[in-house]
Write an enzyme that holds these catalytic residues in place. Structure first.
Site, mmCIF file in Angstrom:
data_model
loop_
_atom_site.group_PDB
_atom_site.id
_atom_site.type_symbol
_atom_site.label_atom_id
_atom_site.label_comp_id
_atom_site.label_asym_id
_atom_site.label_seq_id
_atom_site.Cartn_x
_atom_site.Cartn_y
_atom_site.Cartn_z
ATOM 1 N N ARG A 17 1.426 -1.062 0.270
ATOM 2 C CA ARG A 17 -0.311 -0.598 0.000
ATOM 3 C C ARG A 17 0.504 1.121 0.526
ATOM 4 N NH1 ARG A 17 -0.487 4.744 2.013
ATOM 5 N NH2 ARG A 17 -0.432 3.509 4.078
ATOM 6 N N HIS A 209 4.472 3.453 13.162
ATOM 7 C CA HIS A 209 4.692 3.588 11.740
ATOM 8 C C HIS A 209 6.464 4.180 11.486
ATOM 9 C CE1 HIS A 209 3.479 3.655 7.047
ATOM 10 N NE2 HIS A 209 4.371 4.743 7.202
ATOM 11 N N HIS A 211 9.356 6.477 9.127
ATOM 12 C CA HIS A 211 10.033 6.611 7.766
ATOM 13 C C HIS A 211 11.455 6.526 8.042
ATOM 14 C CE1 HIS A 211 6.328 7.265 4.831
ATOM 15 N NE2 HIS A 211 5.703 6.863 5.325
ATOM 16 N N CYS A 242 5.105 9.136 0.828
ATOM 17 C CA CYS A 242 3.780 9.636 0.762
ATOM 18 C C CYS A 242 3.710 10.533 -0.124
ATOM 19 C CB CYS A 242 3.049 10.259 1.933
ATOM 20 S SG CYS A 242 1.337 11.741 2.085
ATOM 21 N N ASN A 251 10.133 4.633 3.935
ATOM 22 C CA ASN A 251 9.266 3.375 5.123
ATOM 23 C C ASN A 251 11.233 3.569 5.579
ATOM 24 O OD1 ASN A 251 6.333 3.890 5.783
ATOM 25 N ND2 ASN A 251 7.125 3.707 3.573
#
Length: 314
Positions: A17, A209, A211, A242, A251
């Site tokens: 994703r 989450h 990066h 993003c 990420n």
């Protein structure tokens, strides 16, 4: 070791994703499906597989329903999907997603660029997702984007974060993710956010989450572990970023994360060697070198033959 053990860490894969969505050339549905199947075969049990955003906004993920239909479903694997609104939730429900993830930015500026709405509007729209998920008996998670900093505003307000978490809590959601959308997190910032939320909402199960935009992604993981967090999101081979935030490169890398966790004595249920092969497969698919380190170096105790290296002469 059971997943209830304090030494078990859930690794949620987001590459198909968050990683694929940033790719300019359309990735064939069959390749997306093959990647998810390979991740499952490697032991990954939590995957954010795709997103049911508008195909006009993210044409790369226009095949979300087809991907879920073709993946080899496994009752022990949770396939989550991102949903921005009720329309996305209805599509996700029809595709039989295991979990819906709502997302709201803690920064007004990023909320407008990412969702084309204010924080308050995003909270109201998410409220329309909840009954759809309940009707179909689909689990819900709430995500807070730009939780550790915004490229347009700098530091984000803890009050904004608590307002968003409070809106999730009001709907009975107990699983939340804090997203480091542009790699602005540092250990002190992570501690400040996690502590503030836990003080007000102690029942929340927190995932992080990160990066690796500024090279401290895994340092933030180590800090999260010390704070008692036991779920982290990562992307195979370090893909991602993003598309609606400047400078939001890569990420943290899944195979690098799994290696770190295993070396620190944590259990993930993931076969690292198989995971490295998936990373290499994804790198070949992308046709360029990707940031992951483990697929280049291998585990630290991977030994080499003396005959495989040049000898110094002189």
């Amino acid at each position: 070791m059971s997943e209830q053990s304090k030494n078990f860490v859930t690794v949620t894969e987001v590459g198909t994703r968050d990683g694929f969505q940033a790719e300019p050339e359309f990735i064939a549905t069959a390749d997306k499906v093959a990647t998810i199947n390979a991740l499952i075969d490697a032991g990954v049990r939590s995957i954010e597989a795709t997103s049911f955003v508008s195909p006009r906004a993210l044409p790369q993920l226009a095949d979300a329903a087809e991907v879920l239909a073709q993946v080899h479903r496994n009752p022990n694997v949770r396939l989550a999907v991102l949903v921005p609104n009720a329309r996305g939730a209805e599509r996700a429900a029809a595709a039989k997603a295991d979990m819906m993830v709502g997302f709201i930015s803690a920064s007004e500026s990023h909320c407008k660029t990412n969702l084309n709405k204010s924080i308050d509007q995003a909270i109201a729209d998410f409220a329309e997702v909840v009954p759809i998920a309940r009707q179909w008996d689909i689990k819900l998670r709430g995500a807070v984007a730009t939780a550790f900093g915004c490229p347009f505003e700098g530091e984000v307000s803890i009050d904004n974060i608590l307002k968003i978490v409070g809106s999730y809590d009001a709907h009975g959601i107990r699983n939340i993710t804090f997203g480091d959308t542009t790699g602005m997190a540092t250990p002190p910032v992570v501690t400040r956010v996690v502590d503030a939320v836990r003080n007000k909402y102690p029942e929340m199960e927190i995932a992080l989450h990160f990066h690796n935009t500024r090279g401290v992604g895994l340092a933030n993981v180590m800090n999260g572990l010390q704070l008692g967090v036991r779920e982290f999101e990562s992307s195979i081979a370090g893909l991602g970023g993003c598309p609606f935030a400047p400078g939001a490169t890569g990420n943290i890398c899944t195979e690098d994360l799994v290696y770190l966790l295993q070396e620190c004595g944590y259990e993930t249920g993931i076969d690292l060697e198989k995971l490295i092969e998936v990373a290499k497969q994804v790198e070949r698919m992308m046709g360029r070198q990707l940031p992951g380190q483990m697929m280049k170096a291998g585990p630290r105790l991977k030994l080499m033959s003396l005959d495989s290296v040049r000898r110094a002469v002189g």
